[in-house]
Design a protein around this motif. Structure first.
Motif, mmCIF file in Angstrom:
data_model
loop_
_atom_site.group_PDB
_atom_site.id
_atom_site.type_symbol
_atom_site.label_atom_id
_atom_site.label_comp_id
_atom_site.label_asym_id
_atom_site.label_seq_id
_atom_site.Cartn_x
_atom_site.Cartn_y
_atom_site.Cartn_z
ATOM 1 N N ARG A 12 -32.219 -14.045 87.327
ATOM 2 C CA ARG A 12 -33.519 -14.736 87.271
ATOM 3 C C ARG A 12 -34.092 -14.688 85.851
ATOM 4 O O ARG A 12 -34.631 -15.679 85.359
ATOM 5 C CB ARG A 12 -34.502 -14.091 88.254
ATOM 6 N N GLU A 13 -33.958 -13.555 85.211
ATOM 7 C CA GLU A 13 -34.464 -13.430 83.829
ATOM 8 C C GLU A 13 -33.691 -14.346 82.888
ATOM 9 O O GLU A 13 -34.273 -15.007 82.026
ATOM 10 C CB GLU A 13 -34.355 -11.965 83.364
ATOM 11 N N GLU A 16 -34.780 -17.990 82.913
ATOM 12 C CA GLU A 16 -36.105 -18.349 82.381
ATOM 13 C C GLU A 16 -35.999 -19.464 81.335
ATOM 14 O O GLU A 16 -36.916 -20.266 81.173
ATOM 15 C CB GLU A 16 -36.809 -17.120 81.768
ATOM 16 N N LYS A 19 -36.729 -22.983 82.437
ATOM 17 C CA LYS A 19 -38.072 -23.339 82.917
ATOM 18 C C LYS A 19 -38.918 -23.804 81.744
ATOM 19 O O LYS A 19 -38.954 -23.148 80.696
ATOM 20 C CB LYS A 19 -38.717 -22.127 83.590
ATOM 21 N N CYS A 367 -33.097 -24.045 89.499
ATOM 22 C CA CYS A 367 -33.654 -24.071 88.127
ATOM 23 C C CYS A 367 -33.226 -25.325 87.381
ATOM 24 O O CYS A 367 -34.026 -25.975 86.702
ATOM 25 C CB CYS A 367 -33.214 -22.828 87.351
#
Length: 453
Positions: A12-13, A16, A19, A367
């Protein structure tokens, strides 16, 4: 268990970078707006990355078009011929798909147009209109500089075509010459357009508020209705206040203006593509590339030991193996259900994937597709704000918009945040835009000619 949770958190990091913040999206809108103005301006057009080609279409369908019309839709390895019979509030449409053999895609322009003309003649025979004189609308979905409603000069081939003797030439003349060489059918080519314009025309026949056409499929592009006074490259005396503009916005970012939101995955996709440095925005949002963006991220996380226990597969490491349709399938699963994801990973030789791996794969897909939807939304909101009309319908076609389970919702939410207060919009799925739209352009041209005579 701690390691599994930790891996998902680390993925998830790492994601980033995919995004975009509201501040970044606003900056993208500002840059696109400036690029649109450059494309429309006589002084800056040559330097502009977003070309804003003039289509010479100044009239949209009003529902009063009548008669029989042909359409030819050429945009890839197949092309379609259609015959459309327009009556009062109804139309009857029949079509046939013809293949373009590989040797013709890479042969001469003369061979290409002769092949198309032969298929047109056969189609007219099959539909009992061989003896009739019919008007034809020609959808040609390659970068085109239009010099009139029936004159379009090919700028460059894309999508695997490399026919000689066509770049820099008028493709309408190429088709006319091929029809003349046969001498057996009477076809008047009334208009040439691209698939984006066809989508707008097709939707406008049903919905008179439709003033933007959008494609989010293999590629991406948009067209919109602009005030003729803003179109400095318009040649001749404008008869109407408005004009359709084909933005060719897939090239937005070719000058580096999107570099601040591009990732290592975007750069890799670009470098390994057949047109490095070109169509930068398109490579972040369209079906030709979304699956590959996901694959590159999965490869990185596997090599970092965060996915599949660090064990990939030959297919995972092979370029182009993760199709964009997989993204839509994986995101179609309900939360907590990984049925489609498991099937996709098994196809890729990754049957050892755990539930945590599948949750991570799905997160990567989300994402990549969310970013694509937000980029498209930023573009549409820029057009809506520029047009500044109280209510506009956006006609949309293309496999990504049509088949991705959340694309429509993501776009509705994001555009609503980005448009000026008070501006209303609707998103409308086109039914067979580029084919029907081409016939409608021909019908409108005939309607206008009859009214003018």
């Amino acid at each position: 268990m701690g390691i599994v949770v930790d891996n998902l958190q680390r993925i998830r990091e790492e994601c980033e970078v995919l995004k975009m913040t509201d501040k970044q999206i606003k900056e993208i809108m500002c840059r696109l707006h400036n690029d649109l103005k450059k494309g429309l301006s006589r002084a800056d057009h040559d330097k502009a990355t977003v070309k804003c080609w003039i289509t010479y279409i100044q009239d949209l369908p009003n529902g009063k078009e009548r008669g029989k019309f042909l359409a030819l839709d050429l945009g890839g390895t197949n092309f379609r011929v259609l015959i459309i019979n327009l009556g009062e509030n109804h139309f009857d449409m029949q079509s046939k798909i013809y293949a373009i053999p590989k040797h013709i895609m890479t042969g001469t322009g003369i061979a290409l147009f002769d092949h198309i003309a032969e298929c047109l003649a056969n189609f007219m025979k099959e539909h009992g209109v061989y003896e009739e004189r019919l008007a034809l609308g020609f959808t040609f979905s390659f970068p085109l500089k239009q010099l009139g409603l029936t004159k379009g000069v090919l700028q460059r081939w894309t999508k695997g075509f490399s026919c000689s003797g066509v770049v820099g030439e008028d493709v309408v003349q190429g088709l006319k010459d091929a029809i003349a060489r046969r001498g057996d059918v009477q076809i008047d080519i009334c208009a040439i357009l691209n698939d984006t314009t066809g989508t707008l025309m097709s939707c406008a026949w049903k919905n008179h508020n439709c003033k933007i056409g959008l494609i989010v499929g293999t590629g991406s592009n948009a067209c919109y209705v602009e005030k003729t006074a803003n179109c400095e490259l318009f040649d001749g005396e404008p008869e109407k206040e408005e004009l359709l503009i084909n933005t060719e916005w897939g090239a937005f970012g070719d000058d580096g203006s999107l570099d601040f939101v591009r990732t290592e995955f975007d750069r890799e996709v670009d470098v390994t593509s057949i047109n490095p440095g070109k169509q930068i925005q398109e490579k972040m949002i369209s079906g030709m590339y979304l699956g590959e963006l996901v694959r590159l991220a999965l490869v990185k996380f596997t090599r970092m030991g965060l996915l599949f226990g660090g064990q990939g597969s030959d297919l995972l490491f092979e370029g182009g193996s993760f199709y964009t349709k997989y993204v839509s399938e994986i995101e179609s699963d309900k939360p907590g259900d990984f049925t489609s994801c498991m099937e996709v990973l098994e196809e890729l030789g990754l049957s050892h994937a755990s539930d945590a791996d599948m949750a991570a794969v799905r997160y990567v897909c989300e994402c990549v597709s969310r970013r694509a939807a937000h980029l498209v939304s930023a573009g549409i909101a820029t057009l809506l704000n520029k047009m500044n009309e109280p209510r506009v319908t956006v006609g949309i076609d293309g496999s990504v918009y049509r088949f991705h389970p959340h694309f429509h919702t993501l776009m509705c939410e994001k555009i609503a945040q980005l448009v000026r207060p008070g501006l209303q919009f609707d998103l409308m799925l086109s039914e067979d835009g580029s084919g029907r739209g081409a016939a409608l352009v021909a019908a409108v041209a005939c309607r206008e000619a009859e009214q003018g005579s």
